[in-house]
Design an enzyme around this catalytic site. Structure first.
Site, short mmCIF file in Angstrom:
data_model
loop_
_atom_site.label_atom_id
_atom_site.label_comp_id
_atom_site.label_asym_id
_atom_site.label_seq_id
_atom_site.Cartn_x
_atom_site.Cartn_y
_atom_site.Cartn_z
N LYS A 53 0.84 -1.21 0.00
CA LYS A 53 0.00 0.00 0.00
C LYS A 53 0.87 1.26 0.00
O LYS A 53 0.61 2.21 -0.74
CB LYS A 53 -0.94 0.00 1.22
CG LYS A 53 -2.08 -1.01 1.09
CD LYS A 53 -2.87 -1.19 2.37
CE LYS A 53 -3.80 -2.39 2.22
NZ LYS A 53 -4.59 -2.73 3.40
N GLN A 97 -4.62 -1.48 9.42
CA GLN A 97 -4.60 -2.82 8.83
C GLN A 97 -5.24 -3.83 9.79
O GLN A 97 -4.92 -3.87 10.98
CB GLN A 97 -3.15 -3.23 8.50
CG GLN A 97 -3.01 -4.55 7.78
CD GLN A 97 -3.65 -4.59 6.40
OE1 GLN A 97 -3.73 -3.57 5.70
NE2 GLN A 97 -4.12 -5.74 5.99
N ASP A 120 -11.22 2.98 3.92
CA ASP A 120 -11.50 1.55 3.86
C ASP A 120 -13.01 1.31 3.77
O ASP A 120 -13.44 0.21 3.40
CB ASP A 120 -11.00 0.87 5.15
CG ASP A 120 -9.75 0.03 4.91
OD1 ASP A 120 -9.59 -0.48 3.79
OD2 ASP A 120 -8.97 -0.12 5.86
N1 GUN Z 1 -7.24 -6.78 5.99
C1 GUN Z 1 -7.64 -7.51 4.93
N2 GUN Z 1 -8.17 -6.72 3.99
C2 GUN Z 1 -8.13 -5.47 4.46
C3 GUN Z 1 -8.52 -4.21 3.93
O1 GUN Z 1 -9.06 -4.07 2.83
N3 GUN Z 1 -8.27 -3.14 4.74
C4 GUN Z 1 -7.70 -3.25 5.96
N4 GUN Z 1 -7.53 -2.14 6.67
N5 GUN Z 1 -7.32 -4.40 6.48
C5 GUN Z 1 -7.53 -5.50 5.72
#
Ligand code: GUN
Length: 295
Positions: A53, A97, A120
């Site tokens: 990311k 995350q 998100d």
């Molecule tokens: N863990 C698995 N997928 C995601 C996501 O799309 N965003 C976040 N913040 N954590 C995740």
């Protein structure tokens, strides 16, 4: 029939090029969209997602504020980092995350993120906005699946879509988005999950099957109608001593067999994966535009 492979990497690159142009225009106005990233602990899969990311932000010219916190971080410490990012006008998006270490409350964390920075789309305010059809940040993986379909000229409107999986991150929001009265919706949606007896009896009726169960081989060839479109959201690590990392990635779909029956299919890796980060970048740019009254 041998399926056309939907190239998620190519579609993600196209969208990222579009976003680069947007970021360039924003920079001319003195605006650099910023993403605050928080990773708690050292889960290897989460670490690699977060690194990807951050790299993606850099590639399209976004600023990222990276916070890697120890697995012993307390709830108040984590809340303080979120509060700081909520206040910081340079931060347009906040990403914590998931999953978090067990001693931390995920729901309290998601609730603490300012809905205007919730790129998100996990804060209940955003989830609610999406469900009632208001303007909202759409969660990245479901939005990525929909973009893959739209940009591959798959008609969603009027299609019967069977979503296998009911997680808060993928299955639930995706099913909701697909049934909305909107350009990415108007589908007839069926949701299957671990307590559904005979999932195949549902998936065989589908024009589009979306597998988001988190388990390899959930979708086998006998469960797919000839000519259906198959989107595989699964990312499963399975041990493979021939690989340097000691594992390889597989989806939830038995790809080799299903591709002989489907009309289109996404591979793993290289399908939905690259789209998730791309839609996160999209939301962050969108948030910066909103914060500056440009949309
Ligand atoms: N863990 C698995 N997928 C995601 C996501 O799309 N965003 C976040 N913040 N954590 C995740």
């Amino acid at each position: 029939m041998t399926a056309l492979i939907i190239d998620g990497k190519k579609i993600a690159t196209e969208i990222r090029e579009e976003l680069k142009g947007e970021v360039f225009k924003l920079k001319h106005r003195g605006i650099v969209p910023g993403l605050g990233v928080i990773l708690v602990g050292d889960d290897p899969a989460s670490k690699s997602y977060v690194t990807a990311k951050e790299k993606a932000c850099e590639e399209i010219g976004l600023f990222s504020d990276d916070n890697r916190l120890s697995s012993r971080t307390s709830q108040p410490e984590l809340m303080a980092v979120i509060a700081r990012m909520n206040r910081d006008p340079k931060i347009n998006g906040i990403l914590v995350q998931l999953p978090l270490p067990r001693h931390l409350s995920e729901s309290d964390v998601l609730l603490a993120i300012d809905p205007e920075k919730d790129v998100d789309g996990f804060n209940p305010t955003n989830v609610g906005r999406m469900v009632v059809g208001e303007k909202a940040f759409l969660p990245c993986t479901p939005h990525g699946c929909i973009q893959l379909l739209l940009r591959s000229q798959v008609k969603i409107e009027g299609a019967h879509v069977v979503v296998v999986g009911r997680s808060n991150i993928v299955g639930k929001p995706l099913a909701n988005m697909l049934m909305q009265k909107s350009p990415y919706g108007n589908a007839t949606v069926t949701i299957c999950h671990t307590r559904t007896p005979d999932i195949g009896s549902f998936t065989r009726q589908a024009d589009i099957v979306i597998a988001a169960a988190g388990k390899p081989n959930t979708i086998t060839a006998d469960m797919i109608r000839e000519g259906a479109v198959v989107i595989d959201v699964g990312v499963n690590r399975i041990p493979d001593p021939t690989k340097k990392a000691g594992f390889r990635l597989v989806g939830d779909v038995d790809f080799e067999a299903v591709k002989e029956k489907a009309s289109m299919i996404t591979p793993v890796p290289g399908g939905v994966g690259p789209m998730t980060i791309t839609m996160l970048l999209y939301n962050t740019v969108e948030s910066a535009k909103r914060a500056n009254a440009l949309v």
